[in-house]
Design a protein around this motif. Sequence first.
Motif, short mmCIF file in Angstrom:
data_model
loop_
_atom_site.label_atom_id
_atom_site.label_comp_id
_atom_site.label_asym_id
_atom_site.label_seq_id
_atom_site.Cartn_x
_atom_site.Cartn_y
_atom_site.Cartn_z
N TRP A 219 0.84 -1.20 0.00
CA TRP A 219 0.00 0.00 0.00
C TRP A 219 0.87 1.25 0.00
O TRP A 219 0.51 2.26 -0.61
CB TRP A 219 -0.91 0.01 1.23
CG TRP A 219 -1.89 -1.11 1.20
CD1 TRP A 219 -1.83 -2.26 1.91
CD2 TRP A 219 -3.07 -1.19 0.41
NE1 TRP A 219 -2.89 -3.07 1.60
CE2 TRP A 219 -3.68 -2.43 0.68
CE3 TRP A 219 -3.68 -0.35 -0.52
CZ2 TRP A 219 -4.85 -2.84 0.07
CZ3 TRP A 219 -4.85 -0.76 -1.12
CH2 TRP A 219 -5.42 -1.98 -0.82
N CYS A 220 2.00 1.17 0.66
CA CYS A 220 2.89 2.34 0.70
C CYS A 220 3.64 2.51 -0.61
O CYS A 220 4.06 3.62 -0.94
CB CYS A 220 3.91 2.20 1.83
SG CYS A 220 3.14 2.04 3.45
N LEU A 221 3.83 1.43 -1.35
CA LEU A 221 4.62 1.47 -2.58
C LEU A 221 3.74 1.45 -3.82
O LEU A 221 4.23 1.23 -4.93
CB LEU A 221 5.59 0.29 -2.61
CG LEU A 221 6.59 0.27 -1.45
CD1 LEU A 221 7.36 -1.04 -1.45
CD2 LEU A 221 7.54 1.44 -1.53
N PHE A 222 2.44 1.68 -3.68
CA PHE A 222 1.47 1.81 -4.77
C PHE A 222 1.40 0.55 -5.64
O PHE A 222 1.21 0.64 -6.85
CB PHE A 222 1.78 3.03 -5.64
CG PHE A 222 1.73 4.31 -4.87
CD1 PHE A 222 0.52 4.83 -4.44
CD2 PHE A 222 2.90 4.97 -4.55
CE1 PHE A 222 0.48 5.99 -3.71
CE2 PHE A 222 2.85 6.14 -3.83
CZ PHE A 222 1.65 6.66 -3.40
N GLY A 223 1.57 -0.62 -5.06
CA GLY A 223 1.39 -1.88 -5.78
C GLY A 223 2.55 -2.28 -6.68
O GLY A 223 2.45 -3.27 -7.39
N LEU A 224 3.63 -1.54 -6.68
CA LEU A 224 4.76 -1.86 -7.55
C LEU A 224 5.36 -3.24 -7.25
O LEU A 224 5.64 -4.00 -8.19
CB LEU A 224 5.82 -0.76 -7.46
CG LEU A 224 7.02 -0.93 -8.37
CD1 LEU A 224 6.58 -0.86 -9.82
CD2 LEU A 224 8.06 0.13 -8.07
N PRO A 225 5.57 -3.63 -5.98
CA PRO A 225 6.11 -4.99 -5.74
C PRO A 225 5.19 -6.10 -6.26
O PRO A 225 5.67 -7.12 -6.75
CB PRO A 225 6.25 -5.08 -4.22
CG PRO A 225 6.27 -3.69 -3.74
CD PRO A 225 5.46 -2.90 -4.71
N CYS A 226 3.89 -5.89 -6.18
CA CYS A 226 2.96 -6.91 -6.67
C CYS A 226 3.01 -7.05 -8.18
O CYS A 226 2.96 -8.16 -8.72
CB CYS A 226 1.54 -6.58 -6.22
SG CYS A 226 1.31 -6.73 -4.45
N ILE A 227 3.12 -5.94 -8.87
CA ILE A 227 3.23 -5.98 -10.34
C ILE A 227 4.52 -6.68 -10.74
O ILE A 227 4.53 -7.53 -11.64
CB ILE A 227 3.15 -4.56 -10.92
CG1 ILE A 227 1.76 -3.98 -10.66
CG2 ILE A 227 3.46 -4.55 -12.40
CD1 ILE A 227 1.63 -2.52 -10.98
N LEU A 228 5.62 -6.36 -10.06
CA LEU A 228 6.89 -7.02 -10.35
C LEU A 228 6.84 -8.51 -10.00
O LEU A 228 7.44 -9.34 -10.69
CB LEU A 228 8.03 -6.33 -9.61
CG LEU A 228 8.39 -4.93 -10.09
CD1 LEU A 228 9.45 -4.32 -9.19
CD2 LEU A 228 8.87 -4.97 -11.53
N ALA A 229 6.13 -8.86 -8.92
CA ALA A 229 6.00 -10.27 -8.54
C ALA A 229 5.26 -11.05 -9.62
O ALA A 229 5.62 -12.19 -9.92
CB ALA A 229 5.28 -10.39 -7.20
N VAL A 230 4.25 -10.44 -10.21
CA VAL A 230 3.49 -11.11 -11.27
C VAL A 230 4.37 -11.30 -12.51
O VAL A 230 4.42 -12.37 -13.11
CB VAL A 230 2.20 -10.32 -11.61
CG1 VAL A 230 1.56 -10.82 -12.87
CG2 VAL A 230 1.23 -10.40 -10.44
N ILE A 231 5.08 -10.25 -12.90
CA ILE A 231 5.93 -10.33 -14.09
C ILE A 231 7.04 -11.37 -13.89
O ILE A 231 7.25 -12.25 -14.73
CB ILE A 231 6.52 -8.94 -14.42
CG1 ILE A 231 5.41 -7.98 -14.84
CG2 ILE A 231 7.59 -9.05 -15.51
CD1 ILE A 231 5.85 -6.54 -14.93
N LEU A 232 7.75 -11.27 -12.77
CA LEU A 232 8.84 -12.22 -12.51
C LEU A 232 8.32 -13.64 -12.29
O LEU A 232 9.01 -14.61 -12.61
CB LEU A 232 9.66 -11.76 -11.31
CG LEU A 232 10.46 -10.47 -11.51
CD1 LEU A 232 11.16 -10.08 -10.22
CD2 LEU A 232 11.44 -10.61 -12.64
#
Length: 146
Positions: A80-93
């Motif tokens: 929530w603090c990082l605006f979903g960026l780790p989740c998007i990268l987790a999906v791609i990777l």
Amino acid sequence: MTYPQPGHDATRPHPAVSGVPGPYPPVSGLPGPYPPVSVVPYQPGGYPQVAQRISVQPPLTSGMATASLVLGILGVLGGWCLFGLPCILAVILGHVALRETRDGTRSGHGMAVAGLVLGYVFVGPMIAFTVMAFFGGVLGAATPAP
């Protein structure tokens, strides 16, 4: 309950055993229970030669799968603090890692799947939060204060 053996008088004590039985006589012509021991001759270096063992190493773990899992966990904890960026990268990777681990030359298929699940479960709410924050900021700046 035990029953006496036929021909056994229960009132008479058992006969005493005298001595310990001797060693078994050698059996000729039959191999022993263990294979013969081969003696390794002394080597000039000081150590006898040792037979080399063949060791099979397990396949290496995919780095993309590990990164997908770590980013999925980071997305759950602080996405929530990082605006979903780790989740998007987790999906791609995670998708890249699934492709890497498909043929079995690399391990980590389970970590890739776990990273994908964590990424997909939390990427939707995080994208919605990011869109609301962005449009809330834009609308707040565009609307004049009363």
